[in-house]
Design an enzyme around this catalytic site. Structure first.
Site, short mmCIF file in Angstrom:
data_model
loop_
_atom_site.label_atom_id
_atom_site.label_comp_id
_atom_site.label_asym_id
_atom_site.label_seq_id
_atom_site.Cartn_x
_atom_site.Cartn_y
_atom_site.Cartn_z
N THR A 68 0.86 -1.18 0.00
CA THR A 68 0.00 0.00 0.00
C THR A 68 0.90 1.23 0.00
O THR A 68 2.08 1.16 0.28
CB THR A 68 -0.91 0.06 1.24
OG1 THR A 68 -0.10 0.29 2.41
CG2 THR A 68 -1.70 -1.23 1.41
N ILE A 98 2.59 -1.21 5.06
CA ILE A 98 1.94 0.06 5.38
C ILE A 98 3.03 1.11 5.58
O ILE A 98 4.03 0.85 6.23
CB ILE A 98 1.03 -0.04 6.62
CG1 ILE A 98 0.30 1.29 6.87
CG2 ILE A 98 1.80 -0.51 7.86
CD1 ILE A 98 -0.81 1.20 7.92
N ILE A 122 6.67 -2.49 7.55
CA ILE A 122 6.56 -1.04 7.67
C ILE A 122 7.39 -0.41 6.56
O ILE A 122 8.58 -0.67 6.43
CB ILE A 122 7.06 -0.56 9.05
CG1 ILE A 122 6.34 -1.31 10.18
CG2 ILE A 122 6.86 0.95 9.17
CD1 ILE A 122 4.83 -1.22 10.16
N LYS A 123 6.73 0.42 5.75
CA LYS A 123 7.41 1.05 4.61
C LYS A 123 8.06 2.36 5.04
O LYS A 123 7.40 3.23 5.61
CB LYS A 123 6.41 1.34 3.48
CG LYS A 123 6.06 0.13 2.65
CD LYS A 123 5.05 0.47 1.57
CE LYS A 123 5.69 0.99 0.32
NZ LYS A 123 4.70 1.16 -0.78
N ILE A 124 9.34 2.47 4.72
CA ILE A 124 10.11 3.67 5.04
C ILE A 124 10.77 4.16 3.76
O ILE A 124 11.48 3.41 3.09
CB ILE A 124 11.18 3.37 6.11
CG1 ILE A 124 10.52 2.93 7.41
CG2 ILE A 124 12.07 4.59 6.34
CD1 ILE A 124 11.50 2.52 8.51
#
Length: 374
Positions: free
Chosen positions: A44, A108, A139-141
């Site tokens: 996403t 996300i 976790i998207k960074i």
């Protein structure tokens, strides 16, 4: 039965869907893609959530409840998005178990406004991880310079990370180094390294979109011959970096301790130019240990007519270098292009996030008005 997508999976490519909405979760459409098109994960981003929440009616009840609770817009967006991702994680729980966590993952992203704030990103990553509360969340960074330390610290805390918005080979090397530092830190902190998963999202089609504009402006035969080649060449050279680093002595020590490699993930794989095959960024980027996250249109095209002919990356590095060298020879600056793409990518995500906040704020106001009238 052998299908194009099952052949792609057999060639070592994990197929993830670059889309999520509550309607997908409740209508059965996501389950159908899992069952019929070999989808084993979801990504996403702020633009995806903005589209899902602004277009659908599936969120009205939750928005009404949040309005009744007096939730502010930031808290409301946080609750809505983390709930969708947690539910999607449940969809993929079986795949996650069967693949030992390599697939079955749902990503996300941290608030994109924090992309230049190292500490803010670390705190947001931990908060998102706790709120979703599922082992198979990523976790998207963003891979900004400020994001590199956040990647290391988040991995060091035992949290799985999807590093996003990578455009250049130099930044990709820095991302892998941040990953290795994070895994080393996680080991020192006593975490089970086999439970920490990471992908590095390398963007493909946007590279062609920007470089093709510059080639069109040159309007020479040589320039025309290079159109549509830069994105694939860039990604292939990223895979060469992956092969190099993850066969190093430094990596071998971590692998012995149970660590798993950070896989390259091909993102931005929807073809923007109708002159190119609509499966270009799928069939030309096949190799073991990669992920390809696709919009549904690209997934459908791949399932329908995407011919998988084995590994299309390894051994083609000289050809890929030749493309990038030819572009430089024409005066097209690689460093200038990738810097612009990172800037524009972040601006798009920030704009989508603000649109999402505005939409949810309007929905909260509307729900509060209805509540006071009833």
């Amino acid at each position: 039965m052998t299908t194009n997508t099952s052949e792609l999976s057999a060639a070592g490519v994990s197929i993830w869907l670059d889309d999520l909405s509550r309607e997908r979760l409740t209508s059965g459409s996501l389950q159908k893609l899992i069952d019929e098109k070999n989808v084993v994960g979801v990504t996403t981003n702020p633009s995806i959530f903005q589209a899902a929440i602004s277009k659908g009616t599936s969120y009205e009840q939750q928005v009404s409840e949040l309005a009744a609770q007096g939730a502010d817009v930031e808290a409301a967006v946080f609750q809505i998005t983390t709930q969708d991702v947690a539910n999607a994680c449940d969809f993929f729980a079986g795949i996650a178990v069967a693949s030992k966590g390599v697939d079955g993952r749902v990503s996300i992203e941290v608030d994109p406004r924090k992309a230049w704030d190292t500490q803010g990103t670390i705190e947001e990553a931990k908060r998102l991880h706790a709120a979703v509360g599922k082992d198979n969340v990523h976790i998207k960074i963003p891979a900004t310079l400020e994001g590199l330390e956040a990647i290391t610290e988040t991995l060091g805390a035992g949290i799985s990370v999807n590093v996003t918005l990578i455009f250049s080979l130099g930044r990709y090397r820095a991302v892998i180094n941040a990953f290795l530092l994070g895994i080393e830190k996680a080991k020192a902190n006593g975490h089970d390294l086999s439970q920490i998963h990471s992908v590095a999202s390398f963007f493909v089609s946007r590279v062609d979109t920007e470089i093709d504009k510059r080639l069109d402006a040159l309007n020479t035969d040589e320039a025309k011959s290079l159109k549509g080649k830069a994105g694939v060449a860039n990604a292939r050279l990223a895979y060469q970096v992956f092969e190099e680093v993850f066969s190093s002595e430094r990596w071998a020590l971590l692998a012995e301790a149970g660590a798993l490699p950070q896989r390259p993930l091909w993102a931005s794989t929807g073809v923007k130019d109708p002159a190119y095959p609509d499966t270009l960024y799928v069939t030309e980027l096949v190799a073991p240990n990669v992920v390809n996250t696709m919009p549904e249109k690209t997934l459908d095209a791949t399932a329908d007519h995407g011919v998988v002919s084995g590994n299309t990356i390894s051994g083609r590095y000289d050809e890929a270098n030749g493309v990038l060298n030819a572009l430089e020879g024409l005066g097209i600056s690689y460093n200038e292009v990738v810097a612009l793409l990172e800037k524009e990518g972040l601006e798009k995500f920030v704009a989508s996030w603000k649109e999402l906040l505005d939409h949810v704020q309007d929905a909260l106001n509307s729900a509060a008005t209805k509540g006071s009238e009833s």
